[in-house]
Scaffold this motif. Sequence first.
Motif, PDB file in Angstrom:
ATOM      1  N   PHE A  18      30.998  52.474  20.503  1.00  0.00           N
ATOM      2  CA  PHE A  18      32.167  51.603  20.622  1.00  0.00           C
ATOM      3  C   PHE A  18      32.346  50.781  19.345  1.00  0.00           C
ATOM      4  N   GLY A  19      31.230  50.367  18.744  1.00  0.00           N
ATOM      5  CA  GLY A  19      31.313  49.542  17.544  1.00  0.00           C
ATOM      6  C   GLY A  19      31.905  50.287  16.363  1.00  0.00           C
ATOM      7  N   ILE A  20      31.400  51.504  16.107  1.00  0.00           N
ATOM      8  CA  ILE A  20      31.904  52.286  14.974  1.00  0.00           C
ATOM      9  C   ILE A  20      33.350  52.704  15.229  1.00  0.00           C
ATOM     10  N   ALA A  21      33.654  53.088  16.484  1.00  0.00           N
ATOM     11  CA  ALA A  21      35.025  53.482  16.823  1.00  0.00           C
ATOM     12  C   ALA A  21      35.992  52.329  16.586  1.00  0.00           C
ATOM     13  N   THR A  28      38.581  44.939  16.918  1.00  0.00           N
ATOM     14  CA  THR A  28      37.264  44.408  17.249  1.00  0.00           C
ATOM     15  C   THR A  28      36.632  45.236  18.365  1.00  0.00           C
ATOM     16  N   GLN A  29      35.314  45.156  18.467  1.00  0.00           N
ATOM     17  CA  GLN A  29      34.634  45.900  19.524  1.00  0.00           C
ATOM     18  C   GLN A  29      35.038  45.427  20.921  1.00  0.00           C
ATOM     19  N   THR A  31      37.903  44.313  21.868  1.00  0.00           N
ATOM     20  CA  THR A  31      39.225  44.881  22.139  1.00  0.00           C
ATOM     21  C   THR A  31      39.119  46.361  22.496  1.00  0.00           C
ATOM     22  N   MET A  32      38.292  47.087  21.759  1.00  0.00           N
ATOM     23  CA  MET A  32      38.071  48.503  22.054  1.00  0.00           C
ATOM     24  C   MET A  32      37.516  48.682  23.460  1.00  0.00           C
ATOM     25  N   SER A  33      36.491  47.915  23.810  1.00  0.00           N
ATOM     26  CA  SER A  33      35.868  48.033  25.131  1.00  0.00           C
ATOM     27  C   SER A  33      36.858  47.694  26.232  1.00  0.00           C
ATOM     28  N   MET A  34      37.666  46.661  26.006  1.00  0.00           N
ATOM     29  CA  MET A  34      38.642  46.239  27.018  1.00  0.00           C
ATOM     30  C   MET A  34      39.702  47.317  27.248  1.00  0.00           C
ATOM     31  N   GLN A  35      40.209  47.922  26.172  1.00  0.00           N
ATOM     32  CA  GLN A  35      41.244  48.944  26.311  1.00  0.00           C
ATOM     33  C   GLN A  35      40.712  50.207  26.999  1.00  0.00           C
ATOM     34  N   VAL A  36      39.478  50.610  26.658  1.00  0.00           N
ATOM     35  CA  VAL A  36      38.896  51.784  27.303  1.00  0.00           C
ATOM     36  C   VAL A  36      38.654  51.506  28.787  1.00  0.00           C
ATOM     37  N   GLN A  37      38.148  50.302  29.077  1.00  0.00           N
ATOM     38  CA  GLN A  37      37.904  49.942  30.477  1.00  0.00           C
ATOM     39  C   GLN A  37      39.206  49.888  31.267  1.00  0.00           C
ATOM     40  N   LYS A  38      40.275  49.374  30.648  1.00  0.00           N
ATOM     41  CA  LYS A  38      41.578  49.308  31.332  1.00  0.00           C
ATOM     42  C   LYS A  38      42.086  50.721  31.651  1.00  0.00           C
ATOM     43  N   LEU A  39      41.915  51.652  30.704  1.00  0.00           N
ATOM     44  CA  LEU A  39      42.337  53.030  30.945  1.00  0.00           C
ATOM     45  C   LEU A  39      41.513  53.637  32.085  1.00  0.00           C
ATOM     46  N   GLU A  40      40.218  53.380  32.088  1.00  0.00           N
ATOM     47  CA  GLU A  40      39.365  53.891  33.165  1.00  0.00           C
ATOM     48  C   GLU A  40      39.820  53.353  34.518  1.00  0.00           C
TER      49      GLU A  40
END
Length: 311
Positions: A18-21, A28-29, A31-40
């Motif tokens: 998640f960090g490198i992505a 930011t990490q 933001t990435m985690s939140m967007q992936v979790q929202k899609l899930e």
Amino acid sequence: MTIVQLEYIVAVDTYRSFGIAAEKCFITQPTMSMQVQKLEEDLGVILFDRSKQPVVPTEIGVEILEQARVALKEGYKIKELISNKKGAVEGELKIGIIPTLAPYLMPGVISAFMDKYPKLQLIIWEYTTEQIIQELKNGLLDCGILSTPVKDKSLHENPLFYECFVAYLSKSSPLIAKKNLSTQDIDLDDLWLLNEGHCMRNQILNMCNRDRSDQLKPFEYNTDSVETLKRMVDMNRGITLLPELSMAGFSVKQLDRVRYFRSPGPSREISIVTHRNFLKKRLISILEQEIMLAVPKRMQNNKKKQILDIY
């Protein structure tokens, strides 16, 4: 579900982090985690097993990611169709190029693009051949400029020009008395080479078709830079082999220590390499045109040249 969210999950799958992505997507990490979790949550499934390092997609995640890549590719095709219809040269082109070529080719090419196509952004990375191939397969590069053939059926190679290798000699080299050289003249124990992993190193060793002796040397110098090889020859003994374009800017004294090889001289084939199902065809075609304008016409045919294998 949005296109941006699909881009994010593909990035996480590509980098397995998640960090490198997040870094590659310029967010930011959290933001990435939140967007992936929202899609899930929207899909009602878990896409990644976060308990493992590196993270891996779940069983259903593998299937969804495959479709996400298809959807993104089709979306990019729509943008490309509209851009082509308008006749606009805009957007971004992500290019990988080998470091033994980049400093001698790209400055002129970039300058031409800045003048002719101000709305087109070139994003360029200097990578080894193996890195470029992997990034093309992962969809992280639009094209690569590298020495070929790479012999990978998933990639398309479009040869552009053929660059000779020349010998660059120290003042004390016994080869300085010769006008032209043969590959048999090269003593590997006197040769300065790039690090392992560079295709140019492999090409030179394949050209000489001999192994180094087991004689212990006083030191071993490992470098990724053609410029460092030049300096080592200037300040020490021995020889190195250089791609012809790297001679630009040589002084008269340096040119006096350059020797060409007898015909057919050793050369490398330089190509634009893309994935078989590549996009941005028009932008890559423009890149090809600018490269061809930047190199001498005599390099644009392979007559009287021995093309060296990179493996």
